[in-house]
Motif scaffolding. Structure first.
Motif, short mmCIF file in Angstrom:
data_model
loop_
_atom_site.label_atom_id
_atom_site.label_comp_id
_atom_site.label_asym_id
_atom_site.label_seq_id
_atom_site.Cartn_x
_atom_site.Cartn_y
_atom_site.Cartn_z
N THR A 184 0.82 -1.22 0.00
CA THR A 184 0.00 0.00 0.00
C THR A 184 0.85 1.26 0.00
O THR A 184 0.31 2.36 0.09
CB THR A 184 -0.95 0.02 1.22
N SER A 185 2.16 1.08 -0.14
CA SER A 185 3.05 2.24 -0.17
C SER A 185 2.72 3.11 -1.38
O SER A 185 2.64 2.63 -2.51
CB SER A 185 4.49 1.73 -0.24
N VAL A 190 -8.25 5.61 -0.45
CA VAL A 190 -9.24 4.82 -1.19
C VAL A 190 -8.56 3.60 -1.82
O VAL A 190 -9.06 2.47 -1.72
CB VAL A 190 -9.92 5.69 -2.29
N ALA A 191 -7.40 3.85 -2.44
CA ALA A 191 -6.67 2.76 -3.09
C ALA A 191 -6.18 1.75 -2.05
O ALA A 191 -6.15 0.54 -2.31
CB ALA A 191 -5.50 3.32 -3.88
N ARG A 192 -5.79 2.24 -0.87
CA ARG A 192 -5.37 1.34 0.23
C ARG A 192 -6.52 0.41 0.60
O ARG A 192 -6.33 -0.79 0.79
CB ARG A 192 -5.00 2.15 1.47
N HIS A 193 -7.69 1.00 0.69
CA HIS A 193 -8.89 0.22 1.04
C HIS A 193 -9.13 -0.85 -0.02
O HIS A 193 -9.41 -2.01 0.29
CB HIS A 193 -10.09 1.16 1.19
N GLU A 194 -9.00 -0.43 -1.28
CA GLU A 194 -9.20 -1.37 -2.39
C GLU A 194 -8.17 -2.49 -2.33
O GLU A 194 -8.47 -3.66 -2.57
CB GLU A 194 -9.09 -0.64 -3.73
N MET A 195 -6.93 -2.11 -2.00
CA MET A 195 -5.84 -3.09 -1.93
C MET A 195 -6.13 -4.13 -0.85
O MET A 195 -5.92 -5.33 -1.05
CB MET A 195 -4.52 -2.36 -1.62
N ARG A 196 -6.64 -3.64 0.28
CA ARG A 196 -6.97 -4.58 1.36
C ARG A 196 -8.08 -5.53 0.90
O ARG A 196 -8.08 -6.71 1.23
CB ARG A 196 -7.41 -3.80 2.61
N GLU A 205 -9.70 -17.01 -2.08
CA GLU A 205 -9.45 -17.91 -3.21
C GLU A 205 -8.47 -19.02 -2.85
O GLU A 205 -8.20 -19.90 -3.65
CB GLU A 205 -8.90 -17.12 -4.40
N GLY A 206 -7.90 -18.95 -1.67
CA GLY A 206 -7.01 -20.00 -1.20
C GLY A 206 -5.53 -19.72 -1.45
O GLY A 206 -4.69 -20.59 -1.27
N ARG A 207 -5.22 -18.50 -1.87
CA ARG A 207 -3.81 -18.18 -2.11
C ARG A 207 -3.10 -17.85 -0.81
O ARG A 207 -3.73 -17.54 0.20
CB ARG A 207 -3.70 -17.00 -3.06
N THR A 208 -1.79 -17.90 -0.89
CA THR A 208 -0.98 -17.54 0.26
C THR A 208 -0.39 -16.16 -0.01
O THR A 208 0.19 -15.93 -1.08
CB THR A 208 0.17 -18.54 0.46
N ILE A 209 -0.54 -15.28 0.95
CA ILE A 209 0.02 -13.93 0.78
C ILE A 209 1.03 -13.69 1.89
O ILE A 209 0.71 -13.79 3.08
CB ILE A 209 -1.09 -12.86 0.80
N PHE A 210 2.25 -13.43 1.48
CA PHE A 210 3.34 -13.13 2.41
C PHE A 210 3.49 -11.62 2.36
O PHE A 210 3.98 -11.07 1.37
CB PHE A 210 4.60 -13.85 1.94
N LEU A 211 3.06 -10.98 3.42
CA LEU A 211 2.90 -9.53 3.40
C LEU A 211 3.90 -8.85 4.33
O LEU A 211 3.86 -9.03 5.54
CB LEU A 211 1.46 -9.20 3.83
N SER A 212 4.79 -8.09 3.72
CA SER A 212 5.72 -7.31 4.53
C SER A 212 5.23 -5.87 4.54
O SER A 212 5.02 -5.28 3.48
CB SER A 212 7.12 -7.39 3.91
N SER A 213 5.01 -5.34 5.72
CA SER A 213 4.46 -3.98 5.79
C SER A 213 4.84 -3.33 7.11
O SER A 213 5.06 -3.99 8.11
CB SER A 213 2.94 -4.04 5.65
N GLU A 218 -2.85 -2.51 9.28
CA GLU A 218 -3.14 -3.32 8.09
C GLU A 218 -2.82 -4.79 8.36
O GLU A 218 -3.62 -5.68 8.05
CB GLU A 218 -2.22 -2.80 6.99
N ILE A 219 -1.68 -5.01 8.99
CA ILE A 219 -1.26 -6.37 9.33
C ILE A 219 -2.26 -6.99 10.30
O ILE A 219 -2.67 -8.14 10.15
CB ILE A 219 0.17 -6.35 9.95
N ASP A 220 -2.64 -6.19 11.29
CA ASP A 220 -3.55 -6.67 12.33
C ASP A 220 -4.90 -7.07 11.72
O ASP A 220 -5.50 -8.08 12.09
CB ASP A 220 -3.76 -5.56 13.38
N THR A 221 -5.36 -6.27 10.75
CA THR A 221 -6.66 -6.53 10.13
C THR A 221 -6.62 -7.73 9.19
O THR A 221 -7.55 -8.53 9.16
CB THR A 221 -7.10 -5.29 9.30
#
Lengths: 320, 258
Positions: A184-185, A190-196, A205-213, A218-221
């Motif tokens: 989200t950098s 609005v775009a951040r919300h869309e990204m989330r 969909e069952g994908r794995t997301i490795f999220l560095s932030s 955002e991480i907590d949510t």
């Protein structure tokens, strides 16, 4: 991301897929040699397991070793020792990355290419058949809201839209694992919300997301599990609740303290602040003794509030 | 097939990127101007003027080829690392050696386009004087392109170990030494008194490409036919040399930390 996302999601949860964690690091260590022969340990003996499916948050202060770990996972850096795997395959092999989508911290693409051209190049790199490319590209552009700017040169796009191009290329071809570095950098709220929303949809969909932030809210949510790195070592790993657990407190507010109440509270070993009112912070099992002490001292009680540690609080405690 | 598509995708981006390099555009304009200026030497008779036209133009094209080789190779991969554009590409299932090959082919496609443009100008002017299409000169230009390919392959290898500036300088050195390898180094080895110096020169002699063999300038100027078998061997030598240097580059890049 594909035409039939539901069936593709089911396909993702095949036995083969579930047999291995999305990411597994065993004793991963990376030592940099600095000029003058000095050594700096960027990542030390990292044991990490990211289960397939779900969102995994990867946290750490600057210089904690997050980028080095991601670079080792993507084969940009070789570990000094240890083993890193993606879906059971060694990260050193290029073929391992066929199911990986990567969004770098800043989207680095040639400024003379248009979003559509960037995606075309990546579709070729991924081996998406020519007849399927247009549909896959249009879907990625649509999902990231880039249809309007699809033919503009990247150099003429705003930073936020360039970030969207990065996201679109990461999503292209429906990769099983997405490694998102600060997704989200540069995006507006609005775009951040869309990204989330996109991340939540990918998880469904069952994908794995490795999220560095660094955006801890955002991480907590978003995240099902979180790992915190400190000076190259794993400081904590678990669900956000587990990370925050053990630091639940209760706040007891009172109008003032009498000498008797003060004496009783000192005996319990709790701390308090005096401002326009008295705030006593204690652990959940100390609530009743504190209340009895206040009653004994004839102190008028204002309120009792359970207080959970935030992820930010846990991060500061564990990583700072 | 999949790998070939990956290589071509990388090459295409490199090609589009190279076309935007101003130094190439300027070099090309200057070379075309140099070729065009040879037509001003109208005080010789036609036969001599054609010889001068061929001689000066081929020299200008060779010089342009050298500049192309250095500019296209020295910053080709380091530039990508510097701008971080390499990361999204290598985050895919792309082999590092394929990346090197793709970038190199993109550079060569640019060089080929430049050479084709120069060929059109040069052969066009030549056709006006000779009243016919000179196929031998066209073939000679193809060998200049092979020479550019060899030098660019060496430049690519250098660029993986040193900065683009140093790589460029070293590539220029190879381009110059490669032209005079036979005439200069061979004699220098024979004249060398110290065993260490002789060994160093022998090593240099073995490692350096013989770029002189790609130049048919004298034969073209004096209308001497070059045997096709010789041209075949020279072309094969160039291609094998490129393949070897690019293989080493691929291995070196695969071991490099990014």
């Amino acid at each position: 991301m594909s035409g039939n996302t539901e069936s593709h999601g089911d396909q993702l949860m095949t036995e083969t897929h579930l047999a291995y964690p999305a990411i597994r690091c065993r004793g991963a260590t990376r030592v940099y040699r600095l000029p003058g022969g000095e050594k700096r340990v960027a990542v030390a003996d990292l044991d990490l397991e990211v289960p397939a499916g779900g969102v995994f948050g990867f946290l750490g202060a600057n210089g904690a070793g997050k980028t080095t770990t991601i670079k080792m996972l993507l084969g940009f850096l070789k570990p000094t020792s240890g083993r890193l795997e993606i879906f059971g395959e060694p990260c050193s092999e290029p073929e391992t990355r066929r199911h990986v989508g990567y969004l770098p911290e800043q989207p680095y693409f040639h400024p003379f290419l248009s979003p559509r051209e960037v995606l075309r190049v990546h579709a070729d790199l991924m081996g998406i058949p020519r007849r399927e490319q247009s549909a896959a590209i249009d879907e990625a552009l649509e999902l990231t809201g880039l249809q309007k700017n699809r033919n503009l040169a990247l150099g003429r796009l705003s930073k936020g839209n360039q970030q969207r191009v990065g996201i679109a290329q990461a999503l292209l071809g429906s990769p099983r694992l997405l490694i998102l570095d600060e997704p989200t950098s540069g995006l507006d709220p609005v775009a951040r919300h869309e990204m989330r929303g996109i991340i939540a949809r990918l998880r469904e969909e069952g994908r794995t997301i490795f999220l560095s932030s660094h955006v801890l809210s955002e991480i907590d949510t978003l995240c099902d599990r979180v790992a915190i790195l400190k000076q190259g070592r794993l400081a904590a790993c678990g669900t956000p609740e587990e990370i925050k657990q053990g630091r639940n407190t209760v706040r007891v507010s009172a109008a003032f303290l009498t000498p008797i109440a003060e004496r009783e509270l000192q005996g319990l070993g709790v701390q308090w602040d005096t401002g326009h009112e008295v705030t006593i912070e204690c652990s959940p099992d100390q609530v009743y003794p504190v209340l009895r002490a206040l009653e004994k001292g004839s102190v008028p009680l204002r309120c009792v509030t359970p207080s959970s540690e935030t992820l930010e609080g846990a991060f500061l405690r564990l990583a700072a | 097939m999949h790998r070939l598509r990956q290589i071509l995708a990388i090459a295409r981006v490199a090609y589009l990127e190279n076309l935007r390099k101003q130094v190439l555009q300027v070099t090309l304009i200057l070379t075309i101007a140099a070729i065009g200026s040879t037509t001003l030497l109208s005080f010789f008779d036609v036969g001599v003027q054609i010889k001068i036209l061929k001689d000066l133009s081929l020299a200008a094209i060779l010089f342009c080829g050298g500049v192309l080789a250095v500019v296209l190779s020295a910053g080709n991969i380091p530039g990508e690392i510097l701008t971080h554009t390499v990361y999204p590409v290598l985050a895919r299932a792309v082999r590092r050696s394929d990346y090197v090959l793709g970038r190199y082919l993109g550079a060569m496609a640019t060089a080929a386009l430049c050479m084709a443009l120069l060929a059109v100008v040069f052969l066009g002017i030549l056709a006006v004087y000779e009243k016919t299409f000179d196929g031998a000169v066209a073939l000679g230009m193809l060998f200049i392109l092979i020479e550019v390919a060899v030098v660019a392959a060496i430049g690519t290898l250098f660029s993986l170990f040193v900065s683009p500036l140093v790589a460029g300088t070293l590539t220029i050195g190879v381009f110059i030494l490669g032209q005079i390898k036979i005439s200069f180094l061979h004699g220098a080895i024979e004249r060398s008194a110290s065993p260490a110096g002789s060994l160093l020169l022998k090593g240099l002699y073995a490692a350096l490409p013989n770029l002189d063999c790609f130049s048919f300038k004298d034969a073209l100027v004096h209308n001497i036919a070059v045997p096709p078998s010789y041209m075949g061997i020279v072309a094969l030598y160039g291609l094998v040399y490129c393949a070897f240097v690019l293989s080493v580059s691929g291995i070196a890049f695969a071991r490099k930390d990014l």
